[in-house]
Design a protein around this motif. Structure first.
Motif, PDB file in Angstrom:
ATOM      1  N   PHE A 157       5.859   9.444 -11.580  1.00  0.00           N
ATOM      2  CA  PHE A 157       6.052   8.172 -10.882  1.00  0.00           C
ATOM      3  C   PHE A 157       5.827   8.315  -9.373  1.00  0.00           C
ATOM      4  CE2 PHE A 157       8.879   8.345 -14.579  1.00  0.00           C
ATOM      5  CZ  PHE A 157       8.310   7.335 -15.338  1.00  0.00           C
ATOM      6  N   GLY A 158       5.647   9.567  -8.917  1.00  0.00           N
ATOM      7  CA  GLY A 158       5.438   9.826  -7.500  1.00  0.00           C
ATOM      8  C   GLY A 158       6.681  10.246  -6.746  1.00  0.00           C
ATOM      9  N   VAL A 159       7.842  10.252  -7.414  1.00  0.00           N
ATOM     10  CA  VAL A 159       9.093  10.661  -6.765  1.00  0.00           C
ATOM     11  C   VAL A 159       9.079  12.176  -6.593  1.00  0.00           C
ATOM     12  CG1 VAL A 159      11.621  10.706  -6.963  1.00  0.00           C
ATOM     13  CG2 VAL A 159      10.345   8.678  -7.704  1.00  0.00           C
ATOM     14  N   SER A 160       9.487  12.639  -5.426  1.00  0.00           N
ATOM     15  CA  SER A 160       9.463  14.046  -5.071  1.00  0.00           C
ATOM     16  C   SER A 160      10.821  14.696  -5.343  1.00  0.00           C
ATOM     17  CB  SER A 160       9.091  14.171  -3.585  1.00  0.00           C
ATOM     18  OG  SER A 160       8.920  15.513  -3.230  1.00  0.00           O
ATOM     19  N   LYS A 184      15.308  31.086  -6.743  1.00  0.00           N
ATOM     20  CA  LYS A 184      14.322  30.395  -7.571  1.00  0.00           C
ATOM     21  C   LYS A 184      14.249  28.954  -7.100  1.00  0.00           C
ATOM     22  CE  LYS A 184      12.750  30.486 -12.326  1.00  0.00           C
ATOM     23  NZ  LYS A 184      13.101  30.889 -13.692  1.00  0.00           N
ATOM     24  N   PHE A 185      13.041  28.512  -6.758  1.00  0.00           N
ATOM     25  CA  PHE A 185      12.850  27.195  -6.163  1.00  0.00           C
ATOM     26  C   PHE A 185      11.500  26.635  -6.614  1.00  0.00           C
ATOM     27  CE2 PHE A 185      10.968  24.526  -2.870  1.00  0.00           C
ATOM     28  CZ  PHE A 185      11.997  23.642  -2.556  1.00  0.00           C
ATOM     29  N   GLY A 186      11.444  25.330  -6.792  1.00  0.00           N
ATOM     30  CA  GLY A 186      10.186  24.651  -7.065  1.00  0.00           C
ATOM     31  C   GLY A 186      10.232  23.238  -6.529  1.00  0.00           C
ATOM     32  N   TRP A 187       9.075  22.693  -6.193  1.00  0.00           N
ATOM     33  CA  TRP A 187       8.992  21.350  -5.609  1.00  0.00           C
ATOM     34  C   TRP A 187       7.888  20.609  -6.329  1.00  0.00           C
ATOM     35  CZ3 TRP A 187       8.829  20.682   0.430  1.00  0.00           C
ATOM     36  CH2 TRP A 187       9.011  19.343   0.764  1.00  0.00           C
ATOM     37  N   VAL A 188       8.197  19.431  -6.855  1.00  0.00           N
ATOM     38  CA  VAL A 188       7.225  18.654  -7.620  1.00  0.00           C
ATOM     39  C   VAL A 188       7.291  17.175  -7.257  1.00  0.00           C
ATOM     40  CG1 VAL A 188       7.361  20.234  -9.587  1.00  0.00           C
ATOM     41  CG2 VAL A 188       8.771  18.193  -9.591  1.00  0.00           C
ATOM     42  N   ASN A 189       6.175  16.510  -7.468  1.00  0.00           N
ATOM     43  CA  ASN A 189       6.153  15.052  -7.516  1.00  0.00           C
ATOM     44  C   ASN A 189       6.054  14.698  -8.992  1.00  0.00           C
ATOM     45  OD1 ASN A 189       6.156  14.768  -4.763  1.00  0.00           O
ATOM     46  ND2 ASN A 189       3.999  14.245  -4.600  1.00  0.00           N
ATOM     47  N   ASP A 190       6.955  13.853  -9.476  1.00  0.00           N
ATOM     48  CA  ASP A 190       6.907  13.496 -10.894  1.00  0.00           C
ATOM     49  C   ASP A 190       5.806  12.469 -11.159  1.00  0.00           C
ATOM     50  OD1 ASP A 190       7.918  10.864 -10.439  1.00  0.00           O
ATOM     51  OD2 ASP A 190       9.973  11.490 -10.800  1.00  0.00           O
ATOM     52  N   GLU A 220       0.810  -1.216   0.000  1.00  0.00           N
ATOM     53  CA  GLU A 220       0.000   0.000   0.000  1.00  0.00           C
ATOM     54  C   GLU A 220       0.849   1.274   0.000  1.00  0.00           C
ATOM     55  OE1 GLU A 220      -3.145   0.045   2.873  1.00  0.00           O
ATOM     56  OE2 GLU A 220      -3.578  -2.081   2.546  1.00  0.00           O
ATOM     57  N   TRP A 221       2.111   1.191   0.368  1.00  0.00           N
ATOM     58  CA  TRP A 221       2.936   2.391   0.442  1.00  0.00           C
ATOM     59  C   TRP A 221       3.547   2.714  -0.922  1.00  0.00           C
ATOM     60  CZ3 TRP A 221       7.786   0.814  -0.916  1.00  0.00           C
ATOM     61  CH2 TRP A 221       8.145  -0.508  -0.637  1.00  0.00           C
ATOM     62  N   THR A 222       3.889   3.968  -1.068  1.00  0.00           N
ATOM     63  CA  THR A 222       4.543   4.444  -2.275  1.00  0.00           C
ATOM     64  C   THR A 222       5.457   5.599  -1.886  1.00  0.00           C
ATOM     65  OG1 THR A 222       4.184   5.171  -4.554  1.00  0.00           O
ATOM     66  CG2 THR A 222       2.666   6.033  -2.903  1.00  0.00           C
ATOM     67  N   PHE A 223       5.880   6.372  -2.857  1.00  0.00           N
ATOM     68  CA  PHE A 223       6.737   7.516  -2.571  1.00  0.00           C
ATOM     69  C   PHE A 223       5.948   8.593  -1.847  1.00  0.00           C
ATOM     70  CE2 PHE A 223       8.476   5.645  -6.526  1.00  0.00           C
ATOM     71  CZ  PHE A 223       9.718   5.273  -6.043  1.00  0.00           C
ATOM     72  N   THR A 224       6.668   9.413  -1.069  1.00  0.00           N
ATOM     73  CA  THR A 224       6.046  10.503  -0.328  1.00  0.00           C
ATOM     74  C   THR A 224       6.975  11.720  -0.372  1.00  0.00           C
ATOM     75  OG1 THR A 224       5.441  11.261   1.884  1.00  0.00           O
ATOM     76  CG2 THR A 224       6.992   9.447   1.783  1.00  0.00           C
ATOM     77  N   PRO A 225       6.417  12.930  -0.345  1.00  0.00           N
ATOM     78  CA  PRO A 225       7.261  14.124  -0.303  1.00  0.00           C
ATOM     79  C   PRO A 225       8.082  14.254   0.979  1.00  0.00           C
ATOM     80  CG  PRO A 225       5.036  14.682  -0.979  1.00  0.00           C
ATOM     81  CD  PRO A 225       5.008  13.255  -0.531  1.00  0.00           C
ATOM     82  N   ALA A 226       7.821  13.394   1.973  1.00  0.00           N
ATOM     83  CA  ALA A 226       8.617  13.450   3.201  1.00  0.00           C
ATOM     84  C   ALA A 226      10.083  13.149   2.909  1.00  0.00           C
ATOM     85  CB  ALA A 226       8.073  12.469   4.235  1.00  0.00           C
ATOM     86  N   VAL A 227      10.341  12.436   1.814  1.00  0.00           N
ATOM     87  CA  VAL A 227      11.709  12.193   1.337  1.00  0.00           C
ATOM     88  C   VAL A 227      11.737  12.652  -0.114  1.00  0.00           C
ATOM     89  CG1 VAL A 227      13.474  10.469   0.830  1.00  0.00           C
ATOM     90  CG2 VAL A 227      12.055  10.228   2.874  1.00  0.00           C
ATOM     91  N   LYS A 257       5.401  17.406 -15.484  1.00  0.00           N
ATOM     92  CA  LYS A 257       4.460  16.871 -16.470  1.00  0.00           C
ATOM     93  C   LYS A 257       3.824  15.596 -15.933  1.00  0.00           C
ATOM     94  CE  LYS A 257       6.490  18.460 -20.786  1.00  0.00           C
ATOM     95  NZ  LYS A 257       7.277  18.048 -21.958  1.00  0.00           N
ATOM     96  N   ASP A 258       2.509  15.565 -15.932  1.00  0.00           N
ATOM     97  CA  ASP A 258       1.742  14.407 -15.454  1.00  0.00           C
ATOM     98  C   ASP A 258       2.018  14.096 -13.982  1.00  0.00           C
ATOM     99  OD1 ASP A 258       0.578  14.030 -17.996  1.00  0.00           O
ATOM    100  OD2 ASP A 258       2.325  12.894 -18.649  1.00  0.00           O
ATOM    101  N   GLY A 259       2.609  15.054 -13.272  1.00  0.00           N
ATOM    102  CA  GLY A 259       2.866  14.894 -11.839  1.00  0.00           C
ATOM    103  C   GLY A 259       2.070  15.934 -11.073  1.00  0.00           C
ATOM    104  N   ALA A 260       2.651  16.444  -9.992  1.00  0.00           N
ATOM    105  CA  ALA A 260       1.965  17.437  -9.166  1.00  0.00           C
ATOM    106  C   ALA A 260       2.963  18.486  -8.694  1.00  0.00           C
ATOM    107  CB  ALA A 260       1.323  16.764  -7.951  1.00  0.00           C
TER     108      ALA A 260
END
Length: 135
Positions: A125-128, A117-123, A73-80, A101-104
């Motif tokens: 695949f869910g990798v942050s 200049k900074f940005g934070w995304v989940n791709d 049930e677990w996957t990638f998380t922005p915590a890492v 693209k296709d992420g968040a």
């Protein structure tokens, strides 16, 4: 390319997209390549042909990954997240666009008190990824 003797290596667990992710990541970063791939065969528990273990490098940094044969049930998380220091505005803009693209988008690409200049995304695949322009 010579593989470093890192003592600690980031290990990413996918559920069938490991090879696609490695190809995507190595296309984005200079000095990057897929170093090795071992695939599941008929006699092992994973889906035949998927990644049992792989090593790839992004700009000289070594990573490992797998397509997990076990449903979980677990996957990638922005915590890492993977923090990337970008050398130019072109680089941060390109990486932000491609990785989102296709992420968040977690934090839009902008100026913040801690970065010009900074940005934070989940791709996709869910990798942050945290992207910051070098000072």
């Amino acid at each position: 390319m010579k593989i470093s003797n890192q003592k600690i290596t980031t290990f990413l667990t996918f559920t069938g997209q490991a090879e696609e992710a490695m190809n995507f990541y190595t296309s984005l970063f200079d000095r990057s390549e897929i170093v090795s791939i071992t695939r599941y065969g008929e006699e092992v528990p994973g889906k035949e042909g998927t990644v049992m273990q792989a090593v790839f490098s992004l700009n000289g940094q070594t990573f490992m990954c797998i397509d997990s044969p076990i449903e979980h049930e677990w996957t990638f998380t922005p915590a890492v997240s993977l923090f990337v220091t970008c050398e130019t505005e072109e680089e941060i803009d390109r990486l932000f666009e491609e990785l989102s693209k296709d992420g968040a988008v977690l934090m839009p690409l902008a100026e913040y008190p801690f970065s010009k200049k900074f940005g934070w995304v989940n791709d996709k695949f869910g990798v942050s990824w945290q992207l910051s322009l070098e000072k």
